[in-house]
Design a protein around this motif. Structure first.
Motif, short mmCIF file in Angstrom:
data_model
loop_
_atom_site.label_atom_id
_atom_site.label_comp_id
_atom_site.label_asym_id
_atom_site.label_seq_id
_atom_site.Cartn_x
_atom_site.Cartn_y
_atom_site.Cartn_z
N LEU A 315 8.54 -7.78 7.69
CA LEU A 315 7.70 -7.04 6.74
C LEU A 315 6.23 -7.45 6.89
N LEU A 316 5.98 -8.73 7.14
CA LEU A 316 4.62 -9.20 7.36
C LEU A 316 4.02 -8.64 8.64
N ALA A 317 4.90 -8.28 9.61
CA ALA A 317 4.42 -7.70 10.87
C ALA A 317 3.80 -6.32 10.65
N ILE A 318 4.09 -5.71 9.51
CA ILE A 318 3.43 -4.45 9.13
C ILE A 318 2.10 -4.87 8.51
N ASP A 319 1.18 -5.25 9.36
CA ASP A 319 -0.04 -5.96 8.97
C ASP A 319 -1.09 -4.98 8.44
N THR A 320 -1.01 -4.68 7.15
CA THR A 320 -1.97 -3.78 6.52
C THR A 320 -2.62 -4.48 5.33
N GLN A 321 -3.79 -4.01 4.94
CA GLN A 321 -4.51 -4.63 3.85
C GLN A 321 -3.77 -4.53 2.53
N TRP A 322 -3.13 -3.38 2.29
CA TRP A 322 -2.44 -3.20 1.01
C TRP A 322 -1.23 -4.13 0.90
N LEU A 323 -0.54 -4.37 2.04
CA LEU A 323 0.60 -5.29 2.01
C LEU A 323 0.13 -6.72 1.79
N LYS A 324 -1.00 -7.07 2.42
CA LYS A 324 -1.54 -8.41 2.22
C LYS A 324 -1.93 -8.64 0.77
N ALA A 325 -2.42 -7.57 0.13
CA ALA A 325 -2.82 -7.69 -1.27
C ALA A 325 -1.61 -7.89 -2.19
N ILE A 326 -0.51 -7.19 -1.86
CA ILE A 326 0.69 -7.28 -2.68
C ILE A 326 1.44 -8.59 -2.43
N ALA A 327 1.56 -8.94 -1.13
CA ALA A 327 2.34 -10.14 -0.76
C ALA A 327 1.57 -10.94 0.28
N PRO A 328 0.62 -11.75 -0.17
CA PRO A 328 -0.21 -12.51 0.79
C PRO A 328 0.51 -13.67 1.47
N LYS A 329 1.63 -14.12 0.91
CA LYS A 329 2.34 -15.27 1.46
C LYS A 329 3.78 -14.90 1.85
N ARG A 330 4.30 -15.61 2.87
CA ARG A 330 5.66 -15.35 3.33
C ARG A 330 6.68 -15.56 2.22
N TRP A 331 6.51 -16.60 1.41
CA TRP A 331 7.51 -16.91 0.38
C TRP A 331 7.59 -15.81 -0.68
N ILE A 332 6.48 -15.10 -0.91
CA ILE A 332 6.51 -13.99 -1.87
C ILE A 332 7.36 -12.85 -1.33
N VAL A 333 7.20 -12.56 -0.04
CA VAL A 333 8.02 -11.52 0.60
C VAL A 333 9.48 -11.93 0.58
N THR A 334 9.73 -13.22 0.82
CA THR A 334 11.10 -13.74 0.79
C THR A 334 11.75 -13.51 -0.57
N LEU A 335 11.01 -13.77 -1.62
CA LEU A 335 11.52 -13.56 -2.97
C LEU A 335 11.82 -12.09 -3.23
N PHE A 336 10.96 -11.23 -2.73
CA PHE A 336 11.17 -9.78 -2.88
C PHE A 336 12.45 -9.34 -2.18
N ILE A 337 12.68 -9.86 -0.97
CA ILE A 337 13.89 -9.51 -0.22
C ILE A 337 15.13 -9.98 -0.96
#
Length: 467
Positions: A315-337
């Protein structure tokens, strides 16, 4: 839980990994190739692996000897690719789905990244259902409360990241091996080693067709790991011996997969299976069943922490500004998954497990096969001697030849689909060929990538000469 105040991570286990998809610096490289063996060995010693073998006998109607050869062929084919991709990780120090930017282009790589993220969540959901079945057997407090327990356990390990995952897998490997050895020992007292071919099986497609379907099921299971391969080797020192890393990953996949899938195939003839835990209930003394259920839960965790972790990197490989704003850290994305996969687990746990599992395995293989064809062609044609990591992060080449080869390879294979959700017109006309769509997509994508990339480079060279 604590995080490091600097970017240094090293071999720390009890710190949350600060890195996401950026390259791992040389001063943080650590570990030995043997850690790859314990990681894959432990991750595959799970109940989902065993149920792949159930498909070969229970659904496809294979005899036990036919099932063994189908399982061995599919597993070895897949493990060879995982072993090869593993050696790419420490060469460049970047995740697997970042490497594929080299062939797909920066924005073209969004497509496989999105699909791999979805696949990671899907595998997480499939495995979690198995863990919840086992936990319900031990703790009869209801599906939802047990599901919440599984989500918390798996997310906690995944949030800590790479080093914690390797440590958990190393500790779990011996425990899971011991328990499944006991299961195997008791199973032999019940197994009919002369299981015959069953023409009345739900998905029997003739001897050849069912054999191909069984090979495909085992191959598809390993395919689930292909897109993760480099994620767990990227911290190894760059000078790591290629053969050591390859064999560690190869054997870490082949040994447990062939073992448990064959065990599942043999157990499928013992009794009618309503839920996965029926495979061991009634075969062993009660005390050992309790231990086995704990092992199933542990095996679920060892597999799913990889799905959650690699899914977050995708998901982080989809490197867009809006994604960085929503989930700036890997652990946040992990929690979402963890949350999203939990919701899917709730939905999946309420319907027919084995049919859904079979369908999921084949859907997975449909996209992985052309993707891996493109990645391997790109490596052997252009990157074997190229250590330039910066090219994986450049936005100058938005869309690469790999994207078009991937899409066309996938489309070429659609007529060969042969599973419950959809049967292509060629597969419907010739059911004895089983499902050969993944082989078709691999060959077509490989050829087209070689052709498209050669044309693109030739055109670029000609333009440069004119300029």
């Amino acid at each position: 839980m604590s995080t490091l105040t600097s970017e240094y991570y090293g071999d720390e286990v009890l710190h949350v990994e600060p890195h996401g998809i950026e390259p791992i610096s040389q001063n943080e490289r650590h570990g030995k190739p043997r850690s790859l063996f314990t990681l894959w060995f432990s991750a595959n010693l799970e109940f989902a692996t065993l149920t792949v073998g159930v498909l070969s006998v229970g659904l496809f109607g294979m005899s036990l000897s036919q099932a063994f050869w189908a399982i061995a062929v599919g597993t070895v084919l897949g493990a060879v690719v995982v072993g090869l991709l593993t050696t790419f990780g420490y060469r460049w120090g970047v995740p697997q789905l970042i490497q594929s930017r080299g062939a797909f282009g920066f924005y073209g790589n969004f497509l496989p990244s999105i699909i791999n993220f979805a696949a990671g969540v899907g595998w997480y959901a499939v495995n979690t259902v198995l863990g919840v079945y086992a936990l319900q057997w031990l703790l009869p407090i209801g599906f939802v409360p047990n599901l919440l327990i599984m989500i918390v356990l798996q997310a906690a390990v995944s949030i800590y990241g790479h080093n914690m995952i390797h440590w958990i897998e190393k500790v779990s490997a011996l425990i899971l091996a011991a328990v499944f050895l006991i299961v195997t020992f008791y199973a032999f007292g019940h197994i009919n080693l002369n299981i015959a071919e069953n023409v009345k099986a739900p998905l029997f497609s003739g001897t050849a067709g069912s054999f191909i379907l069984s090979v495909g099921a085992s191959l598809s299971y390993i395919m689930g790991w292909m897109t993760y391969s480099s994620d767990y080797s990227r911290y190894l020192p760059k000078g790591t011996k290629r053969s050591s890393a390859f064999w560690a990953a190869f054997l870490g996949n082949t040994i447990p997969c062939i073992w448990l899938e064959l065990l599942g195939a043999a157990l499928a003839s013992v009794k009618s299976i309503a839920v996965p835990t029926d495979l061991v209930s009634g075969l062993m003394p009660h005390a050992l069943v309790v231990i086995t259920m704990f092992a199933i839960i542990l095996g679920t965790i060892t597999a799913n922490v990889l799905n959650i972790y690699s899914g977050s990197l995708s998901l982080l490989a989809i490197d867009t500004q809006w994604l960085k704003a929503i989930a700036p850290k890997r652990w946040i994305v992990t929690l979402f998954i963890g949350v999203l996969g939990g919701i899917l687990s709730y939905i999946g746990g309420r319907s027919g497990y084995y049919t859904n599992y079979s369908n999921f395995l084949y859907v997975l293989s449909y996209w992985v096969s052309p993707w891996v064809a493109v990645i391997l062609m790109d490596y052997f044609l252009y990157r074997r001697g190229d250590d330039n990591v910066s090219s994986f992060y450049s936005k100058q080449r938005a869309l690469g030849a790999g994207l078009w080869a991937f899409i066309l390879g996938f489309l070429a294979s659609v007529p060969f689909f042969n599973q419950a959700m959809y049967v292509g017109f060629i597969a419907a006309k010739y059911p004895h060929i089983g499902d050969i769509s993944y082989y078709v997509s691999f060959v077509v994508a490989a050829i087209l990538y070689g052709l498209f990339s050669a044309i693109g480079r030739s055109t670029a060279k000609a333009g440069a000469s004119v300029a």
